[in-house]
Design a protein around this motif. Sequence first.
Motif, mmCIF file in Angstrom:
data_model
loop_
_atom_site.group_PDB
_atom_site.id
_atom_site.type_symbol
_atom_site.label_atom_id
_atom_site.label_comp_id
_atom_site.label_asym_id
_atom_site.label_seq_id
_atom_site.Cartn_x
_atom_site.Cartn_y
_atom_site.Cartn_z
ATOM 1 N N SER A 102 0.805 -1.224 0.000
ATOM 2 C CA SER A 102 0.000 0.000 0.000
ATOM 3 C C SER A 102 0.835 1.271 0.000
ATOM 4 O O SER A 102 0.343 2.332 -0.380
ATOM 5 C CB SER A 102 -0.962 0.003 1.196
ATOM 6 N N PHE A 103 2.127 1.210 0.402
ATOM 7 C CA PHE A 103 2.935 2.427 0.362
ATOM 8 C C PHE A 103 3.136 2.920 -1.066
ATOM 9 O O PHE A 103 3.489 4.082 -1.283
ATOM 10 C CB PHE A 103 4.282 2.227 1.064
ATOM 11 N N MET A 104 2.909 2.042 -2.033
ATOM 12 C CA MET A 104 3.031 2.452 -3.434
ATOM 13 C C MET A 104 1.952 3.470 -3.823
ATOM 14 O O MET A 104 2.081 4.164 -4.835
ATOM 15 C CB MET A 104 2.925 1.231 -4.345
ATOM 16 N N TYR A 105 0.901 3.549 -3.025
ATOM 17 C CA TYR A 105 -0.202 4.477 -3.290
ATOM 18 C C TYR A 105 -0.367 5.501 -2.180
ATOM 19 O O TYR A 105 -0.697 6.659 -2.430
ATOM 20 C CB TYR A 105 -1.487 3.677 -3.471
ATOM 21 N N GLU A 106 -0.140 5.060 -0.935
ATOM 22 C CA GLU A 106 -0.222 5.998 0.179
ATOM 23 C C GLU A 106 0.897 7.038 0.040
ATOM 24 O O GLU A 106 2.027 6.707 -0.281
ATOM 25 C CB GLU A 106 -0.079 5.261 1.505
ATOM 26 N N GLY A 107 0.562 8.279 0.336
ATOM 27 C CA GLY A 107 1.541 9.337 0.195
ATOM 28 C C GLY A 107 1.661 9.850 -1.222
ATOM 29 O O GLY A 107 2.253 10.905 -1.466
ATOM 30 N N ILE A 108 1.106 9.103 -2.172
ATOM 31 C CA ILE A 108 1.078 9.524 -3.574
ATOM 32 C C ILE A 108 -0.301 10.073 -3.923
ATOM 33 O O ILE A 108 -0.450 11.186 -4.426
ATOM 34 C CB ILE A 108 1.409 8.336 -4.508
ATOM 35 N N HIS A 109 -1.311 9.280 -3.606
ATOM 36 C CA HIS A 109 -2.665 9.621 -4.049
ATOM 37 C C HIS A 109 -3.195 10.902 -3.413
ATOM 38 O O HIS A 109 -3.916 11.659 -4.067
ATOM 39 C CB HIS A 109 -3.607 8.461 -3.745
#
Length: 362
Positions: free
Chosen positions: A122-129
Amino acid sequence: MDTLLNTKPMTKVTATVPLSKITDDRDMLRMAAKLTRDLSTPNPVIYWTDFLGSAAIGYAALAGAILVSSPWLAVACAILSVLALYRATLFIHEITHLDHSRLPHFRLGWNLVIGAPMMLPSFMYEGIHMIHHTRTRYGTVEDPEYLPLALMKPWSLPLFLLTAILMPVGLLLRFGILGPLSMFSPRLRRLVVGRFSGLQINPRFERRDPEGDFAKQWRWQELGASCVAIALIVTTLTGILPLKAFLIYMGVISGVAVINQLRTLAAHLWENEGETLNITAQYLDSVNVPDGFLPYLWAPVGLRYHALHHLLPRLPYHSLGEAHRRISGALTQDSVYETASYPSLRAVIARLAVNTMRKPRR
């Protein structure tokens, strides 16, 4: 409500008026917030049942695709696996918006069941989205999830879709090779974190190093995905995992990525030229496809209401349908709110394709 009902219609205004010139419809914003105030609490039963049920069906169908002898049945199982795991995977979007105190352990459960096995923590999306939802960054060069696709050349769209086919290979390299090696090279680590640690489509976006509690989440999530990636590489090369099983697994992940990329094309109109937009303009550059059955397949977990989600990003996915009904029922058919609704995926993609054929192009 009377003020809103009498507002001047703005039907398909984005076709002739630049998004940056649209003024905020504050009446619509206030009405949307007022009508949905009681819909903001996530229901744990719905979340866990939907997520775990989708994952169970997806993995069972994946096993069927690998084990059955009939080619046609194997293909049917693979398609079912793609659709079910796609739905389960899209809960990553909910994780980025959740108040985790209201749904404890959901992020952990999702990463154990989907994030690590699919090599998509999920870090691949958290902080990005959440940058994508920032008032001053949406649609600008600082938005990791935005490209002015409608202003680019026609071949940009098929290329955009084709890149998704290679996503499982990229994830395997990221977590099976580059990630572990970067632990021994600060320079490589900066590259891996900055360029290869986010589900971003803007090639100019570079991610910053994680900090605080998020850095701890990042570490264990990356460890889990790397263990899976390394295990896949080693067991396939040594013959422990049959090549057929490996290719089917990678093919299912690729299928999930392609459908999501197609959904991404229909999530926005992609017509902003890098200007800062107000909330109404962001809404009008986004897309609702509220009618029909197919959106439940290609835009599940509430993403058929993507424009509404940009209007009310804190609403849980299971509340979006009711929110849409309430807002639509309170407004006239020629209201600003209805402008963001489109009849089908085909209609949105067709509009986008036509816009890429107009000049000047980027």
